[in-house]
Enzyme design. Structure first.
Site, PDB file in Angstrom:
ATOM      1  NE  ARG A 274     -14.273  -0.857 -42.501  1.00  0.00           N
ATOM      2  CZ  ARG A 274     -12.997  -0.736 -42.828  1.00  0.00           C
ATOM      3  NH1 ARG A 274     -12.282  -1.777 -43.129  1.00  0.00           N
ATOM      4  NH2 ARG A 274     -12.428   0.453 -42.876  1.00  0.00           N
TER       5      ARG A 274
ATOM      6  CD  GLU B 229      -1.988   2.209 -47.468  1.00  0.00           C
ATOM      7  OE1 GLU B 229      -3.048   1.553 -47.477  1.00  0.00           O
ATOM      8  OE2 GLU B 229      -1.441   2.659 -48.485  1.00  0.00           O
TER       9      GLU B 229
ATOM     10  CE  LYS C 166      -6.523   4.540 -43.547  1.00  0.00           C
ATOM     11  NZ  LYS C 166      -5.205   3.947 -43.335  1.00  0.00           N
TER      12      LYS C 166
HETATM   13  P1  ATP Z   1      -9.946   2.774 -44.288  1.00  0.00           P
HETATM   14  O1  ATP Z   1     -10.916   1.924 -45.009  1.00  0.00           O
HETATM   15  O2  ATP Z   1     -10.548   3.725 -43.337  1.00  0.00           O
HETATM   16  O3  ATP Z   1      -8.954   3.416 -45.188  1.00  0.00           O
HETATM   17  P2  ATP Z   1      -8.095   0.748 -43.735  1.00  0.00           P
HETATM   18  O4  ATP Z   1      -8.561  -0.587 -43.311  1.00  0.00           O
HETATM   19  O5  ATP Z   1      -7.626   0.894 -45.114  1.00  0.00           O
HETATM   20  O6  ATP Z   1      -9.198   1.778 -43.340  1.00  0.00           O
HETATM   21  P3  ATP Z   1      -5.667   0.637 -42.333  1.00  0.00           P
HETATM   22  O7  ATP Z   1      -4.713   1.728 -42.080  1.00  0.00           O
HETATM   23  O8  ATP Z   1      -5.264  -0.425 -43.278  1.00  0.00           O
HETATM   24  O9  ATP Z   1      -6.996   1.314 -42.792  1.00  0.00           O
HETATM   25  O10 ATP Z   1      -6.176   0.019 -40.969  1.00  0.00           O
HETATM   26  C1  ATP Z   1      -5.355  -0.417 -39.943  1.00  0.00           C
HETATM   27  C2  ATP Z   1      -6.114  -1.403 -39.115  1.00  0.00           C
HETATM   28  O11 ATP Z   1      -7.304  -0.813 -38.602  1.00  0.00           O
HETATM   29  C3  ATP Z   1      -6.530  -2.597 -39.944  1.00  0.00           C
HETATM   30  O12 ATP Z   1      -6.259  -3.773 -39.221  1.00  0.00           O
HETATM   31  C4  ATP Z   1      -7.992  -2.393 -40.148  1.00  0.00           C
HETATM   32  O13 ATP Z   1      -8.658  -3.623 -40.259  1.00  0.00           O
HETATM   33  C5  ATP Z   1      -8.404  -1.612 -38.901  1.00  0.00           C
HETATM   34  N1  ATP Z   1      -9.574  -0.791 -39.171  1.00  0.00           N
HETATM   35  C6  ATP Z   1      -9.707   0.139 -40.130  1.00  0.00           C
HETATM   36  N2  ATP Z   1     -10.948   0.660 -40.126  1.00  0.00           N
HETATM   37  C7  ATP Z   1     -11.624   0.044 -39.126  1.00  0.00           C
HETATM   38  C8  ATP Z   1     -12.946   0.136 -38.615  1.00  0.00           C
HETATM   39  N3  ATP Z   1     -13.850   0.972 -39.130  1.00  0.00           N
HETATM   40  N4  ATP Z   1     -13.282  -0.653 -37.575  1.00  0.00           N
HETATM   41  C9  ATP Z   1     -12.389  -1.496 -37.035  1.00  0.00           C
HETATM   42  N5  ATP Z   1     -11.129  -1.634 -37.469  1.00  0.00           N
HETATM   43  C10 ATP Z   1     -10.738  -0.887 -38.506  1.00  0.00           C
HETATM   44 MG    MG Z   2      -6.088  -0.676 -45.619  1.00  0.00          MG
END
Ligand code: ATP
Ligand code: MG
Length: 556
Positions: free
Chosen positions: A261, A35, A271
């Site tokens: 994760r 995102e 984020k």
């Molecule tokens: P955050 O919680 O940091 O905002 P998010 O999951 O909302 O992370 P996205 O932009 O939706 O962030 O993530 C894109 C991809 O990266 C998704 O498939 C998510 O599962 C993966 N991802 C995000 N954070 C991690 C992490 N700490 N370890 C592994 N994969 C991750």
């Molecule tokens: Mg997300």
């Protein structure tokens, strides 16, 4: 090791192997779906290496798809930074960049399809009421009075939502599934909501936006994704993913698999939290070298290969875990130890005057760039009567364990001569200002002729030929291993996470390129800062120390 053996193995690759063997798929298509509401962090790197790595190893494809359904939180700066970071990590997406917003028309038609099948309805309860009616983990939800509207009424109201006839919060579209389901995500989840927000891709074309759970599975299906890989918090959402695809007319039904994760000690990874550090100016920006962001690590001097290696070492499982910060550092240390040229810098200088060396002479010494990689060649380092050494490399008195310069004793200047400390000069505060020495002219590149042993070797920089530089020494951003568990994570920032030093580097380093790593002899690995450095005013970031001193501190 053959190429196949070098591939990581994990439960997801085993699933893919099986799917291919059984003929379920003939090729593999994955996607990385960020995102654009922040910069990528090292957790995303895990997902990137997994998705793009699988595509590479199976000769498949991996899309980069922006999951852009929250226009208020997203912007184009984030879109650009994410593209740059994915490329920098060494990956290229298949074809053009994709956006969920590319599918807004199709998503709208799929919503209409659900309404026509009696599987979605326009809700007019308030957001608070919706929450109340949803129930809890132990109590079933309650059905909305608007749940049994006719298809015609729902179609008309959904069109009214689209054309701006409802204010935000007045109406939304919900799936009609099961208010008593043990999976809360299946209790008539919201599919569309009203938002009068300008979108970075679609401008003001829409005032309704689809929700993640509705958008993601359909985007996967439209792109022909075979394996949709995400993190464990989406486990329950898989029910909804499958429900949506089972109930509309899509070209294929991708399968979702979840993995754990990445969590890293002494940092935060969400984020939202990283954004807070930036907006409250607790760090200098998303690319502050203390941040766990890709751009921060890059600025600090991490290489793409070291981050890929880290992702390989941590592996992919379903177990929740917290990785030691040291394991990330050891990946970059291993890389730079092998590949970084050596150079000399003095961070906390004190002056040496070699009284028996001619005042107007500058001697160019040939010094190897790497102790065991002769192919990396050598460079010219200027030697002169006055040189800087590290303040901590001199003592007036010391026992035998101290293998540096001691008053009345000898030490070797790396790549140069053996010198002997004869006397010192102090200022009124008692601080040493100058160490007067003599040198043995017969010790360049060889041991003293009379057989006496000189054990210590210290680094140095010529006073007249060296160049001033700022050095930024980084430590953990937080003083506790799991800051996210604190009530307020901003209260546990490490006050010593950045220490600035002012010293000197050998002149060859004025040509150092940003982000390119050097080993400063005896000090650690450093690179030119990609933002604040200029040839006239050099700034070096310490990427990592020479050894893992942190493990010892922890043990103590
Ligand atoms: P955050 O919680 O940091 O905002 P998010 O999951 O909302 O992370 P996205 O932009 O939706 O962030 O993530 C894109 C991809 O990266 C998704 O498939 C998510 O599962 C993966 N991802 C995000 N954070 C991690 C992490 N700490 N370890 C592994 N994969 C991750
Ligand atoms: Mg997300």
């Amino acid at each position: 090791m053959s190429e196949a053996e070098a591939r990581p193995s994990n439960f997801i690759r085993q699933i893919i192997d099986k799917d291919l063997a059984e003929g379920k798929h003939t090729s593999v298509h994955t996607r990385f779906p960020p995102e654009p509401n922040g910069y990528l962090h090292i957790g995303h790197a895990k997902s990137i290496c997994l998705n793009f790595g699988i595509a590479q190893d199976y000769q498949g494809q991996c899309n980069l798809r922006f999951d852009d359904t929250n226009p208020e939180k997203e912007n184009i700066e984030y879109v650009e930074s994410i593209k740059k970071d994915v490329n920098w990590l060494g990956f290229q997406w298949a074809g053009e960049v994709c956006y969920s917003s590319d599918y807004f028309d199709q998503l709208y038609r799929y919503a209409v399809e659900l309404i026509e099948k009696g599987l979605a309805y326009v809700e007019e309860l308030t957001p608070e009421q919706i929450r109340e009616y949803r129930g809890t983990l132990t109590q079933p939800g309650k059905e909305s009075p608007y749940r049994d509207r006719s298809v015609e009424e729902n179609l008309a109201l959904f069109e009214k939502m689209r054309s701006g006839g409802f204010q935000e919060g007045e109406a939304c579209l919900r799936a009609k599934i099961d208010m008593a389901s043990s999976f809360i995500v299946l209790r008539d989840p919201v599919l569309y909501r009203v938002r009068f927000a300008e979108h970075h891709q679609t401008g003001n074309q829409w005032c309704i936006y689809p929700m993640y759970d509705f958008t993601h599975c359909i985007s996967d299906a439209l792109e022909g994704i075979t394996h949709s890989l995400c993190t464990l918090e989406f486990q329950d959402n898989r029910r909804l993913y499958d429900w949506v695809l089972d109930n509309i007319t899509v070209p294929c039904h991708p399968r979702q698999y979840e993995f754990s994760r990445l969590n890293l000690e002494y940092t935060v990874m969400s984020k939202r939290k990283l954004n807070q550090l930036v907006s409250e100016q607790l760090v200098s920006g998303w690319d502050d070298p203390r941040m766990p962001t890709i751009s921060g690590l890059r600025r600090r001097g991490f290489t793409p290969a070291s981050i890929r290696e880290f992702c390989k070492r941590i592996g992919v499982t379903k177990q929740d875990n917290m990785i030691e910060f040291g394991s990330l550092e050891s990946c970059i240390r291993d890389d730079l130890n092998e590949n970084a040229p050596r150079a000399m810098a003095v961070l906390d200088p004190v002056k040496i005057v070699i009284e028996n060396y001619a005042a107007d002479t500058v001697e160019m010494l040939d010094v190897a760039n790497h102790p065991n990689q002769p192919e990396m060649g050598s460079r010219q380092v200027a030697f002169s009567r006055e040189v800087w050494i590290e303040r901590e490399d001199f003592r007036e008195e010391a026992n035998k364990k101290y293998k540096r310069l001691v008053l009345g004793k000898e030490v070797r200047l790396r790549g140069a001569y053996v010198i002997k400390a004869e006397r010192i000069e102090k200022d009124s505060a008692g601080e040493i200002t100058t160490i007067y020495c003599t040198y043995d002219p017969d010790t360049l590149g060889k041991n003293p002729a009379d057989g006496r042993k000189v054990k210590g070797v210290i680094h140095w920089v010529s006073v007249s030929q060296g160049v001033p530089a700022e050095f930024r020494l980084y430590d953990r951003l937080f003083s506790v291993a799991n800051p996210a568990a604190e009530e307020d994570f901003t209260q546990v920032l490490n006050p010593d996470s950045l220490i600035r030093k002012h010293g000197f580097v050998e002149a060859s380093l004025t040509e150092a390129q940003p982000e390119f790593g050097y080993q400063f002899e005896r000090l650690g690995y450093f690179c030119v800062d990609n933002r604040d450095s200029s040839p006239e005013s050099l700034v070096f970031n310490r990427t990592v120390g020479l050894r893992d001193t942190w493990a010892k501190i922890e043990a103590a």
